[in-house]
Design a protein around this motif. Structure first.
Motif, mmCIF file in Angstrom:
data_model
loop_
_atom_site.group_PDB
_atom_site.id
_atom_site.type_symbol
_atom_site.label_atom_id
_atom_site.label_comp_id
_atom_site.label_asym_id
_atom_site.label_seq_id
_atom_site.Cartn_x
_atom_site.Cartn_y
_atom_site.Cartn_z
ATOM 1 N N PRO A 181 -29.840 31.705 -18.646
ATOM 2 C CA PRO A 181 -28.799 32.263 -19.511
ATOM 3 C C PRO A 181 -29.170 31.997 -20.966
ATOM 4 O O PRO A 181 -29.932 31.074 -21.263
ATOM 5 N N TYR A 200 -29.483 26.499 -21.096
ATOM 6 C CA TYR A 200 -29.380 27.736 -21.861
ATOM 7 C C TYR A 200 -30.491 27.823 -22.899
ATOM 8 O O TYR A 200 -30.847 26.829 -23.515
ATOM 9 N N ASP A 227 -32.404 36.038 -18.465
ATOM 10 C CA ASP A 227 -31.798 37.067 -17.627
ATOM 11 C C ASP A 227 -30.860 37.890 -18.513
ATOM 12 O O ASP A 227 -29.886 37.349 -19.043
ATOM 13 N N LYS A 235 -28.571 39.778 -17.866
ATOM 14 C CA LYS A 235 -27.193 39.795 -17.363
ATOM 15 C C LYS A 235 -26.458 38.491 -17.668
ATOM 16 O O LYS A 235 -25.307 38.334 -17.295
ATOM 17 N N LYS A 236 -27.146 37.561 -18.334
ATOM 18 C CA LYS A 236 -26.562 36.258 -18.682
ATOM 19 C C LYS A 236 -26.666 36.001 -20.180
ATOM 20 O O LYS A 236 -26.940 34.899 -20.613
ATOM 21 N N ALA A 288 -22.857 39.484 -21.479
ATOM 22 C CA ALA A 288 -22.184 38.943 -20.301
ATOM 23 C C ALA A 288 -20.876 38.280 -20.701
ATOM 24 O O ALA A 288 -19.952 38.169 -19.893
#
Length: 184
Positions: free
Chosen positions: A22, A51, A98, A100-101, A126
């Protein structure tokens, strides 16, 4: 193409290039401020949680000369937003993150730009965490001290003469576009 935008990138220890991490695009306040190489306890904590963080010094930031510092005049939430989106794209292309994160986050003016990001490029995020943002240039102007009103006139023009710009750069007008969770 006119400006080269710098950013600080923070990565977890022993990171693996697997496009699974993420990431947070951390937007500093100001806009006349900058992210510097120093200790930030939130960033340190969140990186230790796995992160990736990128903190761009978007146009309008200090430390890069007067022309750069003034580059967002009459364009708040315009070119700076593109710098933030480019930072997100850069970190995505790194191969670690990612898409999507991907989270956008910042305080004060960074909160404003976070709101601009989640409303103007909703498919990219996201989640968004705008901390103490303002979302409407008109109410911001009406409720602030006269000295700040004069600064806003210098920064964004007159609320009557430049009404279209003020409307376009007020995220409140685009909240119906938000697709991701929003923590205010």
């Amino acid at each position: 193409g006119k400006w080269q935008i710098s950013a600080l990138v923070y990565i977890p220890h022993n990171i693996v290039k697997n496009a699974h991490y993420p990431a947070i695009v951390w937007i500093h306040g100001g806009p006349s401020s900058q992210t510097v190489n120093g200790f930030n306890r939130f960033i340190q904590y969140i990186v230790n949680q796995g992160y990736v963080v990128i903190a761009p010094n978007y146009r309008g930031s200090t430390g890069y000369g007067k022309l750069f510092n003034d580059a967002n005049r009459m364009d708040a939430g315009g070119g700076e937003l593109q710098d933030v989106l480019d930072a997100a794209e850069f970190i995505h292309r790194s191969g670690f993150v990612d898409p999507k994160k991907l989270i956008v986050m910042g305080g004060s003016y960074g909160g404003y730009l976070s709101m601009m990001a989640i409303t103007k490029a909703p498919e990219m995020w996201a989640a968004a965490v705008p901390i103490v943002p303002f979302v409407n240039w008109f109410t911001e102007f009406q409720n602030e001290e006269p000295q700040l009103q004069e600064y806003d006139r210098l920064f964004m023009g007159d609320p009557v003469k430049n009404k279209a710009l003020w409307e376009d750069r007020s995220p409140i007008n685009f909240v119906d576009r938000i697709k991701a969770p929003l923590l205010l």
